[in-house]
Design an enzyme around this catalytic site. Structure first.
Site, mmCIF file in Angstrom:
data_model
loop_
_atom_site.group_PDB
_atom_site.id
_atom_site.type_symbol
_atom_site.label_atom_id
_atom_site.label_comp_id
_atom_site.label_asym_id
_atom_site.label_seq_id
_atom_site.Cartn_x
_atom_site.Cartn_y
_atom_site.Cartn_z
ATOM 1 N N THR A 49 55.801 51.667 61.594
ATOM 2 C CA THR A 49 56.615 53.682 61.490
ATOM 3 C C THR A 49 57.838 53.322 59.882
ATOM 4 O O THR A 49 58.223 51.478 60.573
ATOM 5 C CB THR A 49 57.024 54.110 61.728
ATOM 6 N N GLY B 44 58.719 51.739 65.265
ATOM 7 C CA GLY B 44 58.912 51.330 66.323
ATOM 8 C C GLY B 44 57.961 51.532 67.916
ATOM 9 O O GLY B 44 58.253 51.023 69.019
ATOM 10 N N GLY B 45 56.732 52.697 67.730
ATOM 11 C CA GLY B 45 56.357 53.927 69.320
ATOM 12 C C GLY B 45 57.296 53.790 70.270
ATOM 13 O O GLY B 45 58.434 54.565 70.400
#
Length: 531
Positions: free
Chosen positions: A344, A426-427
């Protein structure tokens, strides 16, 4: 490019790539708004950072207007009309494949978000022509852009799963091999498509010539997304979620994003009253608050049209007080591990009128589905692979359903009069890194650049790793690491002092005196700049 920039009056931008920073700063210099700067940055970074994001992905905005109103722009595409569980079962799949045409099953929403954000910008003096906003992206795609370190590394690591995906090798490999860092690449089809949008308007991506070409390529490779799916898409405005803290009001995006989890982490941590930064109480408290927030997220967050009740109930004091009491101040709770991957980009901008923007754009995994559409150069996301083929799951695959998103841009209106937009990639790391940055800068009064630079941690997994431990960067004090291990945390100390695993955080801030500052992560390839 500077990692931190302050003392500005006209505007400030922050991004993980220098080309995006230059594009945004140019818009500010030409009299554009923070919203217009973000669009120029979003288009540019989609070209030069394709392993992290692209125009074939989704995006979310938080926009603070000069009046003080804060709105969310929700630009997440839904599953295509042909995206049925039966299709995958008939083809022998027990889960949705993460790569290839069957992973490219949702409509790209990002450009629809640009369209809607431009309408908001017009209400605040935004008049920048579209050809100017897209000029940097077109130039980089047409003439060439330099492959950065991470973009060179990731194709080599993921080549077995991406090499044979339609269009990937032609777009991102050189003679069938991953390009070395510093190599110049072009995306001529993407440049031509963006140039067409600059003249025809962004709606053409969905309902014009570009939409037709996208649909033709999607049908040819076997994606479940149809031209009708594209033509029906529109981004929407929504009220953000908000939690009231002693330090101010903190905002994040509503479902289907994990913004709820990010706010719950902060609200629970405030109730723990950890007195000292970088202490056991600080790190342990945030990790344990994260576990409570993730348990809630994984039980509740889904398509907003299918929520069982209002998410505000989880941001109310009775719920938060009860959850905080369940946190053990000395011992780690059991942890089975969350599973939110995501590559992202977060970017921010603020201008002298009082517009402050927190923006995030993604294609989910690195290079998304891997499918590059030859007529338009669009790299399709694989966000839909987060759906389940189990009809009883929280997020089951259904045509028209929006998938769960780890994306969650944040914005805070503080009691001292400052407005801060912040976020990270970063999820599962996004709520955790947001909490690290906010607690250090706002609660413990660390300067913004120091708060971004400080060593970070990650509970769970991100960047495709199956490990569910509590990872720590190497710069943490050894005594603190030992205390966390003794408390029952399954700790892994990384070799890197600044690890990509920990995300790429950034922030922009508008002070009550009108002064602007911004900062970005030394773990990334960008920085901040202003006028």
């Amino acid at each position: 490019m500077e990692l931190f920039s302050s003392g500005h009056r006209r505007g400030v931008v922050a991004a993980p790539h220098e080309a995006a920073i230059e594009a945004g700063r140019h818009v500010i210099a030409e009299g554009g708004t923070a919203i217009e700067a973000i669009i120029a940055m979003a288009a540019t970074i989609a070209v030069v950072y394709p392993h992290m994001n692209h125009v074939g992905g989704d995006a979310f905005w938080l926009v603070r207007e000069p009046s003080g109103r804060i709105r969310a722009v929700m630009a997440a595409g839904a599953a295509g009309a042909r995206a049925r569980r039966e299709l995958y079962r008939e083809l022998g799949y027990e889960t949705i494949p993460p790569r290839g045409p069957l992973a490219a099953l949702t409509v790209p929403g990002a450009i629809g978000g640009w369209m809607l954000a431009l309408e908001v910008a017009k209400a605040h003096g935004g008049r920048m022509p579209l050809d100017v906003l897209l000029a940097s992206a077109i130039r980089h795609a047409r003439d060439d852009y330099r492959v950065w370190r991470a973009q060179a590394r990731i194709p080599a690591e993921k080549l077995p799963e991406l090499h044979d995906v339609p269009g990937f090798a032609q777009a991102f490999l050189v003679d069938g091999k991953p390009p070395a860092a510093g190599t110049s690449l072009t995306q001529s089809a993407l440049a031509a498509m963006l140039d067409h949008l600059a003249r025809a308007g962004l709606a053409d991506f969905y309902r014009g010539d570009v939409g037709r070409e996208i649909a033709v390529d999607l049908e040819r490779i076997g994606s479940p997304v149809t031209r009708e799916d594209l033509s029906r898409f529109a981004a929407s405005l929504a009220e953000p979620l908000v939690v009231q803290l002693e330090s101010g009001s903190v905002f994040n995006t509503p479902p289907p994003t994990q913004g709820l989890a990010a706010l719950v982490v902060l609200a629970l941590f405030e109730r723990l009253r950890a007195a000292e930064a970088e202490s056991f109480d600080h790190i342990h408290g945030l990790v344990e608050a994260t576990k409570r927030a993730f348990h809630l997220r994984d039980r509740y967050v889904t398509d907003p049209d299918r929520l069982p009740h209002d998410p505000d109930r989880y941001l109310a004091a009775p719920f938060l007080d009860a959850e905080a009491r369940r946190i053990d101040r000395r011992t780690a709770a059991p942890w089975t591990g969350a599973a939110g991957d995501g590559d992202t980009v977060w970017m921010g901008a603020a201008d002298r009128t009082g517009l402050v923007v927190s923006y995030i754009q993604s294609i989910y995994w690195e290079f998304g589905s891997g499918c590059v559409l030859p007529r338009t150069g669009v790299l399709m996301q694989n966000r839909g692979s987060s759906f389940s083929l189990d009809r009883d799951a929280l997020n089951p695959l259904e045509p028209g359903r929006r998938p769960f998103h780890t994306l969650c841009p944040a914005l805070a209106v503080l009691a001292d009069g400052r407005i801060i937009a912040y976020g990270t990639m970063g999820g599962d790391g996004q709520p955790q890194t947001q909490a690290a940055l906010f607690s250090r800068h706002v609660l413990y009064r660390q300067p913004l650049d120091e708060a971004i630079d400080r060593p970070r941690w990650l509970l769970g997994r991100t960047w495709g790793s199956p490990v569910g431990k509590l990872r720590l960067e190497a710069r943490f004090d050894v005594g603190l690491v030992d205390r966390l291990s003794a408390a029952g945390h399954d700790v892994e100390v990384l070799e890197e002092p600044y690890a990509d695993t920990m995300g790429h955080a950034g922030a922009v801030a508008l002070g009550p005196d009108g002064m602007l500052e911004g900062g970005h992560d030394p773990r990334a390839d960008g920085g901040a700049a202003g006028l």
